[in-house]
Scaffold this active site. Structure first.
Site, PDB file in Angstrom:
ATOM      1  N   TYR A  22       0.741  -0.900   0.012  1.00 20.34           N
ATOM      2  CA  TYR A  22      -0.136   0.397  -0.438  1.00 20.34           C
ATOM      3  C   TYR A  22       0.568   1.208  -0.402  1.00 20.34           C
ATOM      4  O   TYR A  22       1.802   1.388   0.768  1.00 20.34           O
ATOM      5  CB  TYR A  22      -1.058   0.237   1.081  1.00 20.34           C
TER       6      TYR A  22
ATOM      7  N   HIS B 110       1.198 -11.978   1.624  1.00 18.20           N
ATOM      8  CA  HIS B 110      -0.049 -10.888   1.252  1.00 18.20           C
ATOM      9  C   HIS B 110      -0.357 -11.735  -0.648  1.00 18.20           C
ATOM     10  O   HIS B 110      -1.435 -11.962  -0.918  1.00 18.20           O
ATOM     11  CB  HIS B 110       0.827  -9.615   0.248  1.00 18.20           C
TER      12      HIS B 110
ATOM     13  N   SER C  13     -12.264  -4.908   0.754  1.00 15.78           N
ATOM     14  CA  SER C  13     -13.686  -4.408   0.253  1.00 15.78           C
ATOM     15  C   SER C  13     -15.426  -5.546   0.353  1.00 15.78           C
ATOM     16  O   SER C  13     -15.808  -5.701  -0.428  1.00 15.78           O
ATOM     17  CB  SER C  13     -13.516  -5.140  -1.680  1.00 15.78           C
ATOM     18  N   PRO C  14     -15.105  -5.160   2.015  1.00 12.74           N
ATOM     19  CA  PRO C  14     -16.634  -5.331   2.003  1.00 12.74           C
ATOM     20  C   PRO C  14     -18.150  -4.813   1.305  1.00 12.74           C
ATOM     21  O   PRO C  14     -19.021  -5.700   1.394  1.00 12.74           O
ATOM     22  CB  PRO C  14     -17.436  -5.672   3.593  1.00 12.74           C
TER      23      PRO C  14
ATOM     24  N   ARG D 202     -16.431  -2.877  -3.497  1.00 14.20           N
ATOM     25  CA  ARG D 202     -15.294  -1.619  -3.772  1.00 14.20           C
ATOM     26  C   ARG D 202     -15.998   0.083  -4.016  1.00 14.20           C
ATOM     27  O   ARG D 202     -16.025   0.632  -4.771  1.00 14.20           O
ATOM     28  CB  ARG D 202     -15.499  -1.856  -5.180  1.00 14.20           C
ATOM     29  N   GLY D 203     -17.147   0.366  -2.886  1.00 13.42           N
ATOM     30  CA  GLY D 203     -18.080   1.005  -3.052  1.00 13.42           C
ATOM     31  C   GLY D 203     -19.006   1.002  -3.904  1.00 13.42           C
ATOM     32  O   GLY D 203     -20.248   1.303  -3.311  1.00 13.42           O
ATOM     33  N   PHE D 204     -19.206   0.428  -4.476  1.00 12.88           N
ATOM     34  CA  PHE D 204     -20.714   0.157  -5.016  1.00 12.88           C
ATOM     35  C   PHE D 204     -21.918  -0.239  -4.412  1.00 12.88           C
ATOM     36  O   PHE D 204     -23.135   0.157  -4.792  1.00 12.88           O
ATOM     37  CB  PHE D 204     -20.474  -0.996  -6.446  1.00 12.88           C
TER      38      PHE D 204
ATOM     39  N   GLY E 120     -23.744   3.165  -2.342  1.00 15.29           N
ATOM     40  CA  GLY E 120     -25.015   3.791  -3.480  1.00 15.29           C
ATOM     41  C   GLY E 120     -24.379   4.924  -4.315  1.00 15.29           C
ATOM     42  O   GLY E 120     -23.481   3.881  -4.635  1.00 15.29           O
TER      43      GLY E 120
END
Length: 333
Positions: free
Chosen positions: A55, A127, A206-207, A210-212, A215
């Site tokens: 990261y 990883h 990513s629960p 990925r932001g989907f 909203g």
């Protein structure tokens, strides 16, 4: 907050993924904002912080170390090795490298300890499994680091149930970390059950998809370096198809009385007690919203409706590109 087992550690059921502060979804946030986010999480009861050498090519570990080292006794620290930035051409430009050789993992650990400003990492993941190196050799090297007191437990990221069992035969595996959400259900094929059988925690990254699942998204507004620009599910045709799932999903969130992100995280918390979601964010308001999922209660009927709405058959597109798929070892539908 609810508490769950992460290998030998008891931690907050919802942790914090520390990728977003410097990597993947846009430019790094100002250091003061990253510090505010990390300290707010700690004060809100988060006791599981997850970072990695990859990261920001060390930037996330450096920030976590700088901000949280004075509070080291208050949380469980997880990081990752075997996937990192390396200057292969000697021109100062770092490129992404997968290398699971024992000597490399040891060097990764020594560098991480310096960046994290600690004497020991509580949970250290491989990883990516470097398929050029037997997983037994990589895990054996990490087991040596456990014996030397540099790490306390071993994890694996993005592996199959079969690889987990091979690794577990060398040294107990405290946790497996893999993408898991309503729209990425691959862990349900085998690895979730293998974790349950072996007493291994399952850490879901990513629960919120990925932001989907937070909203409506405007994909045209993504930063030029946002990794979602290359992800098949966000490609124009697939994204149009996937957006059809969002309206009924938002209606369920409204019915439950929670935010969309809280609904996604609460679904994971209800799936099994050995699942620990680690939503990542760069914003304090999103952090606090995510943590509110701890108080959301979902009925069996709501769980069933969510799973019927969003699943591997209703989501359009693969989660990764072909290249990224070759790098992971997870089962696929």
């Amino acid at each position: 907050m609810q508490q769950r087992q992460l290998g030998p550690f008891t931690v907050s059921a919802i942790g914090l993924g520390c990728m977003n502060i410097c990597h993947a979804y846009g430019p790094p946030v100002p250091e003061a904002d990253a510090e505010r986010l990390l300290l707010t999480a700690l004060d809100a009861g988060v006791t599981h912080f997850d970072t990695a050498a990859l990261y920001g090519f060390g930037a996330s570990e450096t920030l976590v170390g700088k901000v949280l080292a004075p509070h080291r006794s208050r949380f469980t620290l997880a990081s990752k090795c075997g996937l990192f930035g390396a200057d292969l051409k000697g021109d100062g430009q770092l490129v992404r490298v997968i290398d699971g050789r024992p000597a490399t993992l040891r060097a990764n650990c020594e560098a991480a300890l310096q960046r994290l400003r600690t004497d020991v990492i509580d949970l250290y993941y491989l990883h990516r499994w470097d398929k050029q190196v037997p997983v037994e050799d990589s895990v054996g090297a990490l087991a040596d680091l456990v014996r030397e007191g540099k790490i306390r437990s071993i994890g694996l990221s993005e592996v199959s149930a079969a690889t987990l069992r091979r690794a577990h035969a060398v040294h107990p595996i405290a946790a497996v970390q893999t993408e898991y959400s309503l729209w990425t259900r691959n862990p349900e094929i085998a690895v979730l059950d293998a974790c349950r059988e072996l007493g291994t925690a399952f850490v879901a990254f990513s629960p919120v998809a990925r932001g989907f699942l937070c909203g409506p998204l405007d994909t045209s507004a993504f930063d030029a370096k946002d990794i979602r620009r290359t992800m098949p599910r966000f490609a124009p045709d697939n994204f149009v198809a996937n957006q059809r799932l969002l309206s009924p999903y938002l209606a369920i969130a409204q019915e439950v009385g929670c935010s969309p992100a809280q609904l996604a995280i609460a679904w994971l918390l209800h799936k099994a007690p050995h699942i620990l979601p680690i939503p990542g964010t760069s914003r304090v308001d999103h952090l606090l919203d995510n943590l509110g999922a701890d108080a959301v209660r979902l009925s069996p009927d709501v769980m069933a409706r969510l799973e019927a709405l969003i699943n591997n058959k209703t989501v359009a597109g693969n989660r990764y590109t072909e290249q990224a798929n070759r790098e992971v070892d997870t089962e696929v539908f």
